[in-house]
Design a protein around this motif. Structure first.
Motif, mmCIF file in Angstrom:
data_model
loop_
_atom_site.group_PDB
_atom_site.id
_atom_site.type_symbol
_atom_site.label_atom_id
_atom_site.label_comp_id
_atom_site.label_asym_id
_atom_site.label_seq_id
_atom_site.Cartn_x
_atom_site.Cartn_y
_atom_site.Cartn_z
ATOM 1 N N LYS A 113 -21.630 19.856 -28.549
ATOM 2 C CA LYS A 113 -23.090 19.759 -28.579
ATOM 3 C C LYS A 113 -23.675 19.536 -27.185
ATOM 4 C CE LYS A 113 -23.171 17.838 -33.275
ATOM 5 N NZ LYS A 113 -23.625 16.687 -34.131
ATOM 6 N N ASN A 114 -22.836 19.584 -26.191
ATOM 7 C CA ASN A 114 -23.279 19.265 -24.832
ATOM 8 C C ASN A 114 -23.369 20.509 -23.960
ATOM 9 O OD1 ASN A 114 -23.215 16.253 -25.088
ATOM 10 N ND2 ASN A 114 -21.049 16.655 -25.480
ATOM 11 N N LYS A 115 -24.390 20.574 -23.143
ATOM 12 C CA LYS A 115 -24.570 21.653 -22.187
ATOM 13 C C LYS A 115 -23.940 21.226 -20.858
ATOM 14 C CE LYS A 115 -26.326 25.570 -20.689
ATOM 15 N NZ LYS A 115 -27.792 25.765 -20.620
ATOM 16 N N VAL A 116 -23.019 22.008 -20.370
ATOM 17 C CA VAL A 116 -22.325 21.695 -19.124
ATOM 18 C C VAL A 116 -22.758 22.693 -18.066
ATOM 19 C CG1 VAL A 116 -20.091 21.469 -17.973
ATOM 20 C CG2 VAL A 116 -20.341 20.751 -20.357
ATOM 21 N N GLU A 117 -23.370 22.197 -17.023
ATOM 22 C CA GLU A 117 -23.827 23.067 -15.942
ATOM 23 C C GLU A 117 -22.679 23.425 -15.012
ATOM 24 O OE1 GLU A 117 -27.016 21.154 -13.936
ATOM 25 O OE2 GLU A 117 -28.445 21.360 -15.610
ATOM 26 N N ILE A 118 -22.861 24.505 -14.287
ATOM 27 C CA ILE A 118 -21.854 24.923 -13.302
ATOM 28 C C ILE A 118 -21.877 23.948 -12.136
ATOM 29 C CG2 ILE A 118 -21.275 26.734 -11.635
ATOM 30 C CD1 ILE A 118 -22.134 28.771 -13.704
ATOM 31 N N LYS A 164 -10.316 21.979 -1.953
ATOM 32 C CA LYS A 164 -10.645 21.019 -3.003
ATOM 33 C C LYS A 164 -10.544 21.744 -4.343
ATOM 34 C CE LYS A 164 -13.875 18.551 0.010
ATOM 35 N NZ LYS A 164 -15.306 18.171 0.236
ATOM 36 N N PRO A 165 -9.457 21.536 -5.075
ATOM 37 C CA PRO A 165 -9.263 22.274 -6.335
ATOM 38 C C PRO A 165 -10.355 21.959 -7.354
ATOM 39 C CG PRO A 165 -7.232 21.206 -5.613
ATOM 40 C CD PRO A 165 -8.334 20.632 -4.786
ATOM 41 N N LEU A 166 -10.643 22.944 -8.211
ATOM 42 C CA LEU A 166 -11.623 22.764 -9.274
ATOM 43 C C LEU A 166 -10.919 22.697 -10.625
ATOM 44 C CD1 LEU A 166 -14.485 25.216 -8.232
ATOM 45 C CD2 LEU A 166 -14.359 22.748 -7.856
ATOM 46 N N ASN A 167 -11.598 22.064 -11.579
ATOM 47 C CA ASN A 167 -11.127 21.983 -12.966
ATOM 48 C C ASN A 167 -9.688 21.467 -13.033
ATOM 49 O OD1 ASN A 167 -13.628 22.911 -13.932
ATOM 50 N ND2 ASN A 167 -13.038 25.020 -13.512
ATOM 51 N N ASP A 168 -8.763 22.259 -13.618
ATOM 52 C CA ASP A 168 -7.380 21.780 -13.791
ATOM 53 C C ASP A 168 -6.441 22.340 -12.740
ATOM 54 O OD1 ASP A 168 -7.612 24.347 -14.741
ATOM 55 O OD2 ASP A 168 -6.095 24.090 -16.307
ATOM 56 N N ARG A 169 -6.971 22.768 -11.594
ATOM 57 C CA ARG A 169 -6.119 23.321 -10.535
ATOM 58 C C ARG A 169 -5.482 22.206 -9.709
ATOM 59 N NH1 ARG A 169 -8.617 27.603 -12.239
ATOM 60 N NH2 ARG A 169 -7.889 29.664 -11.628
ATOM 61 N N VAL A 170 -4.307 22.524 -9.159
ATOM 62 C CA VAL A 170 -3.549 21.594 -8.324
ATOM 63 C C VAL A 170 -3.107 22.344 -7.066
ATOM 64 C CG1 VAL A 170 -1.472 20.167 -8.182
ATOM 65 C CG2 VAL A 170 -2.709 20.332 -10.342
ATOM 66 N N LEU A 171 -3.267 21.733 -5.901
ATOM 67 C CA LEU A 171 -2.791 22.316 -4.646
ATOM 68 C C LEU A 171 -1.481 21.647 -4.259
ATOM 69 C CD1 LEU A 171 -3.297 24.225 -2.215
ATOM 70 C CD2 LEU A 171 -4.417 22.292 -1.077
ATOM 71 N N ILE A 172 -0.454 22.464 -4.044
ATOM 72 C CA ILE A 172 0.887 21.950 -3.746
ATOM 73 C C ILE A 172 1.385 22.530 -2.431
ATOM 74 C CG2 ILE A 172 3.299 21.935 -4.523
ATOM 75 C CD1 ILE A 172 2.248 22.118 -7.394
ATOM 76 N N LYS A 173 1.965 21.663 -1.603
ATOM 77 C CA LYS A 173 2.639 22.116 -0.381
ATOM 78 C C LYS A 173 4.108 22.313 -0.725
ATOM 79 C CE LYS A 173 3.541 20.968 4.470
ATOM 80 N NZ LYS A 173 3.350 19.969 5.552
ATOM 81 N N LEU A 174 4.602 23.525 -0.510
ATOM 82 C CA LEU A 174 5.964 23.857 -0.914
ATOM 83 C C LEU A 174 6.995 23.141 -0.054
ATOM 84 C CD1 LEU A 174 4.305 26.078 -2.334
ATOM 85 C CD2 LEU A 174 6.177 27.645 -1.853
ATOM 86 N N ALA A 175 8.100 22.775 -0.695
ATOM 87 C CA ALA A 175 9.233 22.217 0.046
ATOM 88 C C ALA A 175 9.866 23.319 0.876
ATOM 89 C CB ALA A 175 10.252 21.632 -0.930
ATOM 90 N N GLU A 176 10.519 22.945 1.948
ATOM 91 C CA GLU A 176 11.195 23.918 2.796
ATOM 92 C C GLU A 176 12.362 24.560 2.049
ATOM 93 O OE1 GLU A 176 10.371 24.945 5.792
ATOM 94 O OE2 GLU A 176 8.653 23.592 6.003
ATOM 95 N N ALA A 177 12.522 25.859 2.226
ATOM 96 C CA ALA A 177 13.640 26.553 1.596
ATOM 97 C C ALA A 177 14.956 26.098 2.218
ATOM 98 C CB ALA A 177 13.473 28.062 1.756
ATOM 99 N N GLY A 206 -10.173 17.901 -13.506
ATOM 100 C CA GLY A 206 -9.730 18.075 -14.878
ATOM 101 C C GLY A 206 -10.684 18.922 -15.693
ATOM 102 N N LEU A 207 -10.233 19.310 -16.870
ATOM 103 C CA LEU A 207 -11.052 20.110 -17.774
ATOM 104 C C LEU A 207 -11.971 19.210 -18.597
ATOM 105 C CD1 LEU A 207 -8.335 22.612 -19.095
ATOM 106 C CD2 LEU A 207 -10.125 23.077 -17.403
ATOM 107 N N PHE A 208 -12.963 19.833 -19.239
ATOM 108 C CA PHE A 208 -13.863 19.086 -20.116
ATOM 109 C C PHE A 208 -13.250 18.949 -21.512
ATOM 110 C CE2 PHE A 208 -16.840 20.859 -16.991
ATOM 111 C CZ PHE A 208 -17.556 19.712 -16.653
ATOM 112 N N ASP A 209 -13.446 17.778 -22.128
ATOM 113 C CA ASP A 209 -13.031 17.621 -23.511
ATOM 114 C C ASP A 209 -14.157 18.090 -24.427
ATOM 115 O OD1 ASP A 209 -14.932 15.588 -23.554
ATOM 116 O OD2 ASP A 209 -13.453 13.976 -23.381
ATOM 117 N N GLY A 212 -17.643 16.983 -23.614
ATOM 118 C CA GLY A 212 -18.219 17.327 -22.317
ATOM 119 C C GLY A 212 -17.831 16.393 -21.193
ATOM 120 N N ASN A 213 -16.798 15.580 -21.395
ATOM 121 C CA ASN A 213 -16.328 14.656 -20.358
ATOM 122 C C ASN A 213 -15.055 15.201 -19.722
ATOM 123 O OD1 ASN A 213 -18.368 12.690 -21.005
ATOM 124 N ND2 ASN A 213 -17.129 12.103 -22.787
ATOM 125 N N ARG A 214 -14.869 14.909 -18.453
ATOM 126 C CA ARG A 214 -13.675 15.357 -17.745
ATOM 127 C C ARG A 214 -12.442 14.590 -18.222
ATOM 128 N NH1 ARG A 214 -14.137 20.051 -14.514
ATOM 129 N NH2 ARG A 214 -16.140 20.039 -13.455
#
Length: 256
Positions: A113-118, A164-177, A206-209, A212-214
């Motif tokens: 029932k909640n409106k979520v703006e961009i 700066k990741p959005l929503n459920d994204r994660v930024l990872i620095k890879l380990a050295e091969a 995080g994503l919205f439940d 409408g809450n993160r």
């Protein structure tokens, strides 16, 4: 006996006549394309200029483009035309950019029932998934219409480590091969296996439940994680380090 030989010879001649039309298929015989009138050289030249454009061109009479729902209009960043050493790149060698500037946003979406703006504003510099959205030629410039969820994160600098990741994204620095095998043999760059372990640099809100809450993610900055090998978008940092941005659901375990 003579009759049999004559019959055999007649059969051979008939077979040769029957398959004479296949002489053009001999491996040693070449085919001259110019002999085919529909495909003469003058006609073939016309195919060289044939260019298939994937972008949708918007007529000049339309001066505004308003995205609907949770969609965002992004002005695509121009592809690099030179290497860092100043060498001009041919069009085929220019990498397709994955970033741009937000120039218009939709009204958002309804969750429960909640409106979520961009959460993005005009002028924000963003990075998006490589194959997301629909490309549009608008006002003489390449744009992309895509959903907010297809935007990986906000990047106001030229270094991916500042993403700066959005929503459920994660930024990872890879380990050295690994440089060596278990037996101590050195590996060449081609034989080094791409690591699927890295350190979390930044996480999205995080994503919205349904209300409408993160909903916070289950990983946080500083965690060493094991992630799905073929997920996400790969990036190269200004220091030469490798990074990957992926969804939190593609992180399989936390290592300690």
């Amino acid at each position: 006996m003579a009759a049999a030989q004559l019959t055999s010879a007649a059969s051979s001649i008939a077979a040769a006549n029957r398959f004479a039309s296949f002489d053009g298929l001999r491996a040693t015989q070449s085919v001259n394309i110019a002999s085919f009138s529909p495909l003469k050289r003058s006609s073939l030249r016309s195919f060289r200029g044939l260019v298939v454009k994937a972008a949708t061109a918007v007529a000049p009479k339309y001066t505004t483009l308003k995205p609907l729902g949770d969609r965002v209009l992004v002005k695509i960043k121009t592809a690099e035309e030179k290497t860092t050493g100043g060498i001009l790149l041919p069009t085929t060698a220019q990498s397709k950019p994955q970033g741009g500037e937000v120039v218009a946003v939709g009204e958002g979406r309804t969750i429960g029932k909640n409106k979520v703006e961009i959460s993005l504003e005009n002028g924000t510099q963003v990075v998006y998934s490589k194959y997301a959205g629909t490309e549009v030629e608008f006002n003489g410039t390449s744009h992309l219409i895509l959903k907010e969820d297809d935007i990986v994160g906000i990047l106001e600098t030229d270094d991916i480590k500042d993403l700066k990741p959005l929503n459920d994204r994660v930024l990872i620095k890879l380990a050295e091969a690994e440089e060596k095998t278990a037996g101590g043999l050195y590996l060449t760059d081609a034989s080094k296996e791409k690591p699927s372990i890295g350190t979390v640099v930044a996480v999205g809100p995080g994503l919205f439940d349904e209300e409408g809450n993160r909903k916070p993610l289950s990983v946080s900055a500083g965690n060493t994680v094991l992630y799905s090998k073929y997920a996400g978008n790969d990036f190269k940092g200004s220091d030469g380090s490798d990074y990957i941005a992926l969804r939190a659901s593609d992180v399989m375990a936390v290592l300690s």
